[in-house]
Design a protein around this motif. Structure first.
Motif, PDB file in Angstrom:
ATOM      1  N   ASN A 242       8.273  33.667  11.517  1.00  0.00           N
ATOM      2  CA  ASN A 242       8.972  34.540  12.476  1.00  0.00           C
ATOM      3  C   ASN A 242      10.090  35.385  11.871  1.00  0.00           C
ATOM      4  O   ASN A 242      10.944  35.886  12.591  1.00  0.00           O
ATOM      5  N   VAL A 243      10.114  35.508  10.572  1.00  0.00           N
ATOM      6  CA  VAL A 243      11.112  36.366   9.929  1.00  0.00           C
ATOM      7  C   VAL A 243      10.374  37.394   9.074  1.00  0.00           C
ATOM      8  O   VAL A 243       9.549  37.032   8.233  1.00  0.00           O
ATOM      9  N   HIS A 244      10.665  38.654   9.323  1.00  0.00           N
ATOM     10  CA  HIS A 244      10.022  39.694   8.522  1.00  0.00           C
ATOM     11  C   HIS A 244      10.485  39.564   7.064  1.00  0.00           C
ATOM     12  O   HIS A 244      11.671  39.323   6.806  1.00  0.00           O
TER      13      HIS A 244
ATOM     14  N   HIS B  74      11.298  41.574   4.868  1.00  0.00           N
ATOM     15  CA  HIS B  74      12.436  42.402   4.470  1.00  0.00           C
ATOM     16  C   HIS B  74      13.761  41.833   4.971  1.00  0.00           C
ATOM     17  O   HIS B  74      14.790  41.998   4.331  1.00  0.00           O
ATOM     18  N   ASP B  75      13.711  41.162   6.110  1.00  0.00           N
ATOM     19  CA  ASP B  75      14.926  40.497   6.588  1.00  0.00           C
ATOM     20  C   ASP B  75      15.229  39.305   5.686  1.00  0.00           C
ATOM     21  O   ASP B  75      16.383  39.073   5.317  1.00  0.00           O
TER      22      ASP B  75
ATOM     23  N   ALA C 123      16.793  40.207   2.414  1.00  0.00           N
ATOM     24  CA  ALA C 123      18.208  40.598   2.476  1.00  0.00           C
ATOM     25  C   ALA C 123      19.087  39.400   2.126  1.00  0.00           C
ATOM     26  O   ALA C 123      20.087  39.531   1.417  1.00  0.00           O
ATOM     27  N   ILE C 124      18.709  38.231   2.626  1.00  0.00           N
ATOM     28  CA  ILE C 124      19.445  36.998   2.305  1.00  0.00           C
ATOM     29  C   ILE C 124      19.259  36.660   0.825  1.00  0.00           C
ATOM     30  O   ILE C 124      20.217  36.372   0.111  1.00  0.00           O
TER      31      ILE C 124
ATOM     32  N   ALA D 211       8.876  41.972  -1.532  1.00  0.00           N
ATOM     33  CA  ALA D 211       8.529  41.845  -0.122  1.00  0.00           C
ATOM     34  C   ALA D 211       7.662  43.027   0.250  1.00  0.00           C
ATOM     35  O   ALA D 211       7.984  44.156  -0.074  1.00  0.00           O
ATOM     36  N   GLY D 212       6.541  42.761   0.881  1.00  0.00           N
ATOM     37  CA  GLY D 212       5.681  43.870   1.276  1.00  0.00           C
ATOM     38  C   GLY D 212       4.223  43.482   1.186  1.00  0.00           C
ATOM     39  O   GLY D 212       3.873  42.310   1.331  1.00  0.00           O
ATOM     40  N   HIS D 213       3.368  44.479   0.926  1.00  0.00           N
ATOM     41  CA  HIS D 213       1.935  44.179   0.835  1.00  0.00           C
ATOM     42  C   HIS D 213       1.459  44.206  -0.610  1.00  0.00           C
ATOM     43  O   HIS D 213       0.274  44.052  -0.886  1.00  0.00           O
TER      44      HIS D 213
ATOM     45  N   ASN E 253       1.161  41.307   8.015  1.00  0.00           N
ATOM     46  CA  ASN E 253       1.483  42.679   7.620  1.00  0.00           C
ATOM     47  C   ASN E 253       2.091  42.726   6.233  1.00  0.00           C
ATOM     48  O   ASN E 253       1.904  43.683   5.496  1.00  0.00           O
TER      49      ASN E 253
ATOM     50  N   TYR F   2      19.551  30.603   8.636  1.00  0.00           N
ATOM     51  CA  TYR F   2      20.197  31.820   9.142  1.00  0.00           C
ATOM     52  C   TYR F   2      19.412  32.429  10.299  1.00  0.00           C
ATOM     53  O   TYR F   2      19.975  32.821  11.314  1.00  0.00           O
ATOM     54  N   PHE F   3      18.109  32.488  10.126  1.00  0.00           N
ATOM     55  CA  PHE F   3      17.298  33.170  11.133  1.00  0.00           C
ATOM     56  C   PHE F   3      16.758  32.212  12.207  1.00  0.00           C
ATOM     57  O   PHE F   3      16.048  32.635  13.102  1.00  0.00           O
TER      58      PHE F   3
ATOM     59  N   GLU G 177      18.349  30.824  14.544  1.00  0.00           N
ATOM     60  CA  GLU G 177      18.945  31.232  15.810  1.00  0.00           C
ATOM     61  C   GLU G 177      18.291  32.496  16.367  1.00  0.00           C
ATOM     62  O   GLU G 177      18.415  32.769  17.549  1.00  0.00           O
ATOM     63  N   TRP G 178      17.664  33.246  15.514  1.00  0.00           N
ATOM     64  CA  TRP G 178      17.185  34.565  15.942  1.00  0.00           C
ATOM     65  C   TRP G 178      16.007  34.466  16.867  1.00  0.00           C
ATOM     66  O   TRP G 178      14.947  34.192  16.610  1.00  0.00           O
TER      67      TRP G 178
ATOM     68  N   TYR H 263      23.297  41.791   9.899  1.00  0.00           N
ATOM     69  CA  TYR H 263      22.641  41.096  11.006  1.00  0.00           C
ATOM     70  C   TYR H 263      23.673  40.630  12.029  1.00  0.00           C
ATOM     71  O   TYR H 263      24.047  39.473  12.065  1.00  0.00           O
TER      72      TYR H 263
ATOM     73  N   SER I 222       5.670  51.250   2.030  1.00  0.00           N
ATOM     74  CA  SER I 222       6.067  50.305   0.993  1.00  0.00           C
ATOM     75  C   SER I 222       6.417  48.932   1.561  1.00  0.00           C
ATOM     76  O   SER I 222       6.303  47.940   0.880  1.00  0.00           O
TER      77      SER I 222
ATOM     78  N   ARG J 285      17.615  49.150   2.842  1.00  0.00           N
ATOM     79  CA  ARG J 285      17.284  49.016   4.264  1.00  0.00           C
ATOM     80  C   ARG J 285      17.510  50.299   5.067  1.00  0.00           C
ATOM     81  O   ARG J 285      17.272  50.327   6.274  1.00  0.00           O
TER      82      ARG J 285
END
Lengths: 402, 147
Positions: free
Chosen positions: A335-337, A339-340, A343-344, A354-356, A369, A398-399, A401-402, B8, B37, B122
């Motif tokens: 449940n966390v993208h 890219h998010d 960031a951490i 991060a990506g494909h 994705n 961290y996430f 709670e999100w 965030y 990307s 970002r």
């Protein structure tokens, strides 16, 4: 924790960024001092063009530049005539598809690929197939996402003209049973092109033993400079396929109505090449050879097992390739993208991708994705893995709670 | 060094978890924008009547930054004239470089992206839907677009 290899101090990026945890070697590896010094030596001592000048410096530059061909030939166990300089694996794979595709593929022919391919392995052939009314066949992946010989045989037929497959997937880290596949493909007379971008940095590749027709890889993923790569081509085929780029250097004679090209591999190389990069790359191979691939493999395996063990204890993450072969771990935090999440990780000075990963077919196969990817290589340590795992835990918390 | 909590924050979290104006409506002009990307993928729709933006809708998948930005944008653009919307979008483009507009209220919740310039990778996530809206307002373009 005992490290099989402890070589961080050979890599300036790690020396200059003491707390950095670099886990993005699948994108590009870091370069050791010896490679950079060799490139500096070219630029500062004999930095002139190759293959043209009649003066001493140009002779020296050409000599050093050509020495890499010998080093690569010995490294792959082939003849130096079978080594083509390229701009990288993508460039090499495109060159092969353009040459073989446009000159040797006809309507109704079949090309075998897989969903594990990097875009640079798959897209050129997708284009050729459209252009020539040929058919693309995908090796069905097994439940784990691997290419197997059994599944390869399901798509191999007398119509198969080309097999273009990854030797090691840049997302799943699986090594393809390519030797057996090549044997089967040759039975129907197909040409086999192997994408070695992720395998050559990790495992000993002997082209004679594999019996592949072509192998493409990049220098920059194996401690070498960017912008340079190699294609190995079995000489009896390489000498028959046509060049796809024309210009200086690659010609023997030029007339108003026709031209004669040099013999392979030189007919595939036109324009001023990345000279420093070619020269620097020989040092990368020497560095890897000095360590030895047995040690490289065991170091990466040791770290990968350690990392997977630790990651498996974390609730809330999904690992997509627990049986990875070459230090590539692909996962997501539920449940966390990605890219998010990154960031951490970035805040904790951890570099992951991060990506494909330029391999959308396998990301789709996984039903996601995008993903996070951590790649372990020779300069990584258990401490790197510990920091990485701690950061992942922080991320999950961290996430939450999100 | 900038803290991750600057990125965030609560407002962003609220938009991510309870997106406003989410879901597409048939018949609206729409633009599908992607960031190839990273996989951020969002469709923005704008419905204009008599020079006034009557509705803004969005849908798609992406990171928290991308999704919350689309939601905040939709709130702030609804009810504006095209001219006002263009001016707000311009303010947002400045905001993501770290420059606060003279009238901060105009940007609504999107003001929370003021710290995004500390996280350069970002910026693309935050601007994806805004660039799509910009294109919809100022060109005839519809359909697919890589931003």
């Amino acid at each position: 924790m005992k490290e099989i290899l402890n070589i961080k101090n050979d890599f300036p990026v790690l020396v200059n960024n003491k707390d950095l945890v670099y886990l993005d070697s699948g994108a590009t590896s870091l370069k050791p001092y010896c490679v950079l010094n060799k490139m500096d030596e070219y630029y500062t001592k004999y930095g002139v063009n190759v293959n043209r000048g009649v003066y001493d410096l140009s002779y020296q530059a050409t000599d050093e530049y050509e020495k890499t061909r010998e080093v690569v030939a010995e490294f792959l166990n082939c003849d130096s005539r079978e080594v083509v300089y390229t701009k990288g694996a993508s460039n090499g794979l495109n060159m092969l598809a353009l040459s073989i595709g446009y000159n040797m593929i006809n309507e109704g022919d079949e090309i075998i690929t897989s969903e594990l391919e990097h875009h640079s392995s798959f897209l050129p052939w997708q284009q050729i197939a459209k252009n020539k009314n040929a058919t693309i066949k995908f090796v069905p992946l097994n439940d784990e996402g691997r290419i197997t010989v059994e599944n390869f045989l399901k798509v191999l037929s007398n119509k198969t003209k080309v097999v273009c497959l990854t030797h090691a997937s840049n997302v799943m880290g699986y090594v393809t049973p390519i030797k057996e596949i090549i044997k089967e493909a040759h039975k129907v007379g197909a040409i086999v092109i192997v994408d070695g971008a992720q395998s050559v940095p990790h495992i000993k590749v002997d082209v004679k033993e594999l019996d592949c027709d072509f192998l493409a890889f990049s220098a920059h993923k194996m401690l070498g400079p960017t912008g340079f790569g190699l294609v190995y081509g079995k000489y009896n085929i390489l000498s028959k396929i046509k060049p796809v780029e024309y210009g200086g250097d690659m010609i023997e004679e030029v007339y108003k109505d026709s031209s004669i090209y040099k013999e392979a591999p030189y007919c595939f190389e036109t324009g001023t090449p990345p000279i420093a990069e070619a020269i620097g790359f020989s040092e990368a191979i020497k560095y890897l050879n000095n360590i030895g691939f047995d040690k490289i493999e065991s170091h990466v395996k040791d770290l990968t097992d350690y990392c997977l063990d630790k990651l498996s204890t974390i609730e809330g993450i999904t690992i997509y390739n627990k049986t990875t072969d070459v230090g590539i771990i692909t996962f997501n935090i539920n449940n966390v993208h990605p890219h998010d999440a990154s960031a951490i990780l970035n805040e904790d000075l951890i570099c992951v991708r991060a990506g494909h990963h330029c391999a959308k077919l396998i990301t789709s196969w996984l039903g996601v994705n995008s993903t996070l990817r951590a790649c372990l290589y020779i300069y990584n340590t258990h401490e790197d893995v510990d920091k990485f795992v701690e950061s992942i835990k922080r991320c999950v918390e961290y996430f939450k709670e999100w | 060094m900038s803290n991750i909590n600057d990125l965030y924050n609560q407002v962003l979290r609220d938009h991510r978890n309870y997106p406003r104006n989410k879901g597409l409506i048939e018949g609206y002009r729409s633009l599908h924008a992607k960031n190839p990307s990273c996989g951020d993928d969002v469709t923005v729709q704008i419905d204009i009547k008599d020079g006034i933006i009557k509705d803004v809708r969005h849908d798609g998948t992406g990171c928290a930054i991308c999704c919350s930005s689309a939601s905040a944008m939709s709130e702030v653009l609804i009810g504006k004239t095209i001219e006002e919307a263009n001016s707000i979008i311009k303010d947002f483009y400045e905001l993501i470089k770290g420059t606060l507009p003279t009238d901060e209220d105009r940007l609504g919740d999107a003001i929370v992206f003021v710290n995004i310039h500390n996280f350069p990778p970002r910026i693309k996530c935050a601007t994806l839907s805004w660039r799509a809206a910009d294109t919809l307002l100022n060109t005839d373009e519809t359909g697919e677009k890589d931003v």
